[in-house]
Design an enzyme around this catalytic site. Structure first.
Site, PDB file in Angstrom:
ATOM      1  N   CYS A 147       7.359  -2.867  11.430  1.00  0.00           N
ATOM      2  CA  CYS A 147       8.066  -1.735  12.006  1.00  0.00           C
ATOM      3  C   CYS A 147       7.067  -0.849  12.748  1.00  0.00           C
ATOM      4  O   CYS A 147       5.929  -0.700  12.325  1.00  0.00           O
ATOM      5  CB  CYS A 147       8.778  -0.870  10.973  1.00  0.00           C
ATOM      6  N   ARG A 165       5.373  -5.245  16.248  1.00  0.00           N
ATOM      7  CA  ARG A 165       5.470  -4.964  14.817  1.00  0.00           C
ATOM      8  C   ARG A 165       6.869  -5.239  14.261  1.00  0.00           C
ATOM      9  O   ARG A 165       7.105  -5.139  13.065  1.00  0.00           O
ATOM     10  CB  ARG A 165       5.127  -3.492  14.550  1.00  0.00           C
ATOM     11  N   TRP A 219      11.532  -4.257  11.723  1.00  0.00           N
ATOM     12  CA  TRP A 219      11.460  -5.626  11.201  1.00  0.00           C
ATOM     13  C   TRP A 219      12.098  -5.546   9.826  1.00  0.00           C
ATOM     14  O   TRP A 219      11.554  -4.935   8.920  1.00  0.00           O
ATOM     15  CB  TRP A 219       9.999  -6.077  11.109  1.00  0.00           C
ATOM     16  N   ASN A 235       8.214   2.943   7.834  1.00  0.00           N
ATOM     17  CA  ASN A 235       7.610   1.604   7.825  1.00  0.00           C
ATOM     18  C   ASN A 235       7.059   1.400   6.424  1.00  0.00           C
ATOM     19  O   ASN A 235       6.279   2.221   5.949  1.00  0.00           O
ATOM     20  CB  ASN A 235       6.495   1.584   8.884  1.00  0.00           C
ATOM     21  N   GLY A 236       7.472   0.332   5.744  1.00  0.00           N
ATOM     22  CA  GLY A 236       6.996   0.095   4.380  1.00  0.00           C
ATOM     23  C   GLY A 236       8.160  -0.261   3.478  1.00  0.00           C
ATOM     24  O   GLY A 236       9.251  -0.590   3.971  1.00  0.00           O
ATOM     25  N   GLU A 250      -4.028 -24.654  12.166  1.00  0.00           N
ATOM     26  CA  GLU A 250      -3.787 -23.579  13.130  1.00  0.00           C
ATOM     27  C   GLU A 250      -2.898 -24.072  14.282  1.00  0.00           C
ATOM     28  O   GLU A 250      -1.998 -23.356  14.730  1.00  0.00           O
ATOM     29  CB  GLU A 250      -5.132 -23.034  13.637  1.00  0.00           C
ATOM     30  N   LYS A 268       0.720 -22.475  15.223  1.00  0.00           N
ATOM     31  CA  LYS A 268       1.040 -21.929  16.550  1.00  0.00           C
ATOM     32  C   LYS A 268       2.364 -22.508  17.044  1.00  0.00           C
ATOM     33  O   LYS A 268       3.204 -21.787  17.565  1.00  0.00           O
ATOM     34  CB  LYS A 268      -0.043 -22.290  17.589  1.00  0.00           C
ATOM     35  N   GLU A 320       5.355 -21.112  14.969  1.00  0.00           N
ATOM     36  CA  GLU A 320       5.600 -19.696  15.208  1.00  0.00           C
ATOM     37  C   GLU A 320       6.402 -19.448  16.479  1.00  0.00           C
ATOM     38  O   GLU A 320       7.329 -18.654  16.477  1.00  0.00           O
ATOM     39  CB  GLU A 320       4.269 -18.938  15.372  1.00  0.00           C
ATOM     40  N   HIS A 345      -1.012 -39.995   1.881  1.00  0.00           N
ATOM     41  CA  HIS A 345      -0.389 -39.584   0.630  1.00  0.00           C
ATOM     42  C   HIS A 345       0.933 -38.864   0.849  1.00  0.00           C
ATOM     43  O   HIS A 345       1.334 -38.046   0.017  1.00  0.00           O
ATOM     44  CB  HIS A 345      -1.365 -38.704  -0.163  1.00  0.00           C
ATOM     45  N   LYS A 386       3.698  -8.984  14.146  1.00  0.00           N
ATOM     46  CA  LYS A 386       2.256  -9.192  14.269  1.00  0.00           C
ATOM     47  C   LYS A 386       1.487  -8.584  13.107  1.00  0.00           C
ATOM     48  O   LYS A 386       0.485  -9.124  12.658  1.00  0.00           O
ATOM     49  CB  LYS A 386       1.766  -8.595  15.579  1.00  0.00           C
TER      50      LYS A 386
END
Ligand code: G6P
Length: 611
Positions: A2, A27, A73, A99-100, A484, A488, A491, A507, A606
């Site tokens: 947020c 955010r 968010w 925010n929180g 990574e 990417k 996401e 495996h 983010k």
């Protein structure tokens, strides 16, 4: 998560707030809202991005020079018009953005309901709005005292801004666990979750610390604790520039940031990597170098992409400095009983410097006596301020939600730290150090060469745009890069992708391979090359489609691949800085082809300031 913006001054508050919220959309972006205090308390809010709020304000403007805004968010309550911030209580006297997470919201809510408060949404923030109103109704206290009394009852985290119908020239903000800063202008004051909404107006900022609040009026601001103890805060000067937070001609921030890596890796090494003197200077950790050199072991805690750079760090510290390293998900680290004490050093990696779990891991380790070093991008961020020492990665603002340039800059810092430690511990010879220093200094040029192949990657991306799954394989230093690369893609394109150590494929994941499965292999000419070639054969035998990132002289790999992207050679331990670049580009182009929102992927944010 947020984003919060507040303004008090002589400008149209809604202009400042909307512009600021757009900069903070990384955010969170599932709903947005604004409250302007102009004698009346006028609120406009709704589901969707800030642009939707902007359009509705164009149609129905709200004039005034004091206000607060929010981009959300969702944590508690689905993203819809009602749950969008700002929130008010029954009398609509206070409007609040937050925010929180208010952890005891349920207990507070039941109590407030008993007293006749009616709730219209499902957010924890609405509880706060009612609570402040109720506190004032019962205690008859003034605005700030009511906020203080209410906050003392709250368990959880908050960065919040509140306006009051009865005091139209006052704005109160408070912080516990979620970042907030003040921008000090000439006859005007700005409030924001980070500096990006403020930088075009002023470079003077005051960072609020936990349990602090600021009372802002048209005459200035006063900072105090929520227990009413006045505090004199230092005014910091921001070094960031407005160009850094604009797209500069690129269609997306992510593509801009991928391309910036030539410079960001150089910036990160500037003044630190001293090839001629055959040394590395990392001023920020000098006070704790002794501790680091003699540490029993190094722990690294981080989340997301930063965790992947931490994994590369593990290989680097073990190989170059011969030190034992453990890499932890910050969220797991804090919720077990970590065996860590004053003989250990914890390195926390965080682009934003605000990730709640990473911050909690830092605090846990500090409490147990460990020395904590931060590797952060955002200057003045909470993690940067709470660690014992640290190194900034100097990547400049990273706005695309999918991290790119922060990863390579973090790995660059970790490489320099490992080399420095190796040298100080006498396990890395002067010759080897020099060889690596030269190789490291050549990395930006090699990144540039890879970026020149962007069109080729774009062509390859077309072949795989509609693949439902992807597998990424790597060994040694390139195993974390496989993770990574898969992250990417997940996401930003919403394709399911998994990264695996190549040998582990046997495996489990091998069962998934058929003629539809793209398998990205990171196969550079190193000590595990032959093993990678065997893994490629295993994939081919099951008709998997091989897309390799390799070197030109790795002709066997090229021959066995349906598509091969070649990268320049470098020392094995530096290859993650190169192999990751084509993977960033591949995920970018696939996401663009799939018409995904590259910079603001669904459900993500983010800066994850909730646990
Ligand atoms: C979020 C972001 C990721 C980032 C992670 C850790 O999930 O979307 O890009 O890697 O948080 O963030 P940090 O700021 O601590 O590096």
């Amino acid at each position: 998560m947020c984003g919060i913006v507040g303004y008090i001054g002589h400008r149209e508050a809604s202009d400042v707030i909307i512009k600021g919220l757009k900069r903070l959309e990384y955010r969170g972006y599932d709903s947005a809202g604004i409250a302007i205090s102009n004698g009346e308390l006028q609120i406009s809010k709704g589901k969707g991005k800030v642009a939707i709020l902007e359009a509705s304000l164009l149609a129905t403007p709200i004039k005034g020079t004091l206000g607060i805004g929010h981009t959300r968010w969702a944590t508690h309550g689905e993203p819809n018009d009602v749950n969008a911030h700002p929130h008010t209580g029954n009398t609509r006297k206070f409007a609040i953005v937050h925010n929180g997470i208010i952890e005891n919201y349920d207990v507070l809510k039941k109590e407030l309901q008993k007293n006749g408060c009616t709730f219209i949404g499902e957010t924890d923030t609405e509880v706060l709005a009612h609570l402040i109103e109720e506190v004032q109704r019962v205690s008859k206290a003034d605005f700030e005292t009511s906020v203080q009394i209410a906050l003392k009852q709250v368990v959880g985290t908050y960065g919040l801004a509140i306006v009051n119908h009865d005091e139209p020239d006052k704005l109160i903000i408070a912080r516990k666990g979620s970042p907030l800063l003040l921008g000090i202008g000439d006859g005007e004051t700005f409030v924001a979750s980070d500096a990006s909404p403020i930088i075009e107006y002023t470079n003077k900022v005051v960072y609020l610390d936990d349990d602090e609040m600021a009372v802002i009026t048209r005459n200035g601001y006063e900072v105090k604790t929520i227990r009413n103890v006045k505090i004199t805060k230092e005014i910091h000067e921001l070094e960031m520039s407005i160009e850094q937070i604009e797209k500069g001609g690129y269609p997306h921030f992510m593509l801009k940031e991928i391309n910036e890596q030539v410079d960001t890796i150089s910036d990160c090494m500037r003044g630190r990597l001293q090839v001629k003197a055959n040394d590395i200077k990392l001023g920020g950790i000098e006070p704790v170098l002794d501790k680091l050199v003699n540490a029993r072991r190094i722990l690294i805690a981080a989340c997301g992409t930063s965790w992947h750079s931490g994994l590369v760090g593990e290989y680097l510290f073990e190989y170059l400095a011969k030190m034992p390293v453990e890499v932890e998900y910050a969220s797991e680290f804090r919720y077990r009983e970590p065996l860590i004490d004053d003989k250990d050093v914890l390195i926390v990696l965080s682009q934003s410097g605000e990730t709640a779990d990473t911050l909690a891991a830092l605090r846990e380790a500090k409490e147990r006596g460990a020395t904590v070093i931060g590797i952060c991008n955002v200057v003045g961020s909470t993690i940067a301020r709470e660690t014992d020492a640290g190194v900034y990665i100097h990547a400049g603002p990273e706005i695309g939600v999918a991290s790119t340039k922060a990863f390579t800059a973090q790995v660059t810092v970790l490489t320099m730290m490992a080399m420095k430690l190796g040298k100080m511990r006498g396990v890395l010879s002067e010759e080897k150090f020099h060889e690596l220093a030269v190789a490291l200094s050549e990395i930006p040029g090699k990144v540039k060469e890879i970026l020149q192949q962007a069109e080729k990657v774009e062509e390859i991306a077309k072949m795989f745009t509609y693949a439902p799954n992807f597998l990424y394989l790597g060994r040694s230093y390139n195993f974390p890069v496989a993770l990574e690369g898969a992250l990417k893609l997940k996401e930003i394109s919403y394709i399911h992708a998994e990264g695996y150590p190549a040998a582990e494929m046997k495996h489990g994941p091998i069962a998934l391979i058929d003629e539809h499965m793209p398998v990205v292999v990171l196969a550079v000419t190193n000590h595990v090359n032959e093993k990678m070639i065997s893994n490629i054969e295993e994939v081919r035998a099951r008709k998997g489609r091989i897309l390799s990132v390799t070197n030109e002289r790795n002709t066997d790999v090229i021959r066995l691949s349906e598509f091969a992207i070649t990268i320049p050679e470098t020392h094995d331990c530096l290859t993650p800085l190169l192999t990751v670049i084509p993977l960033q580009l591949l995920s970018y182009y696939i996401a663009v082809n799939r018409k995904c929102h590259v910079d603001q992927p669904r459900n993500l944010a983010k800066s994850v300031t909730v646990e």
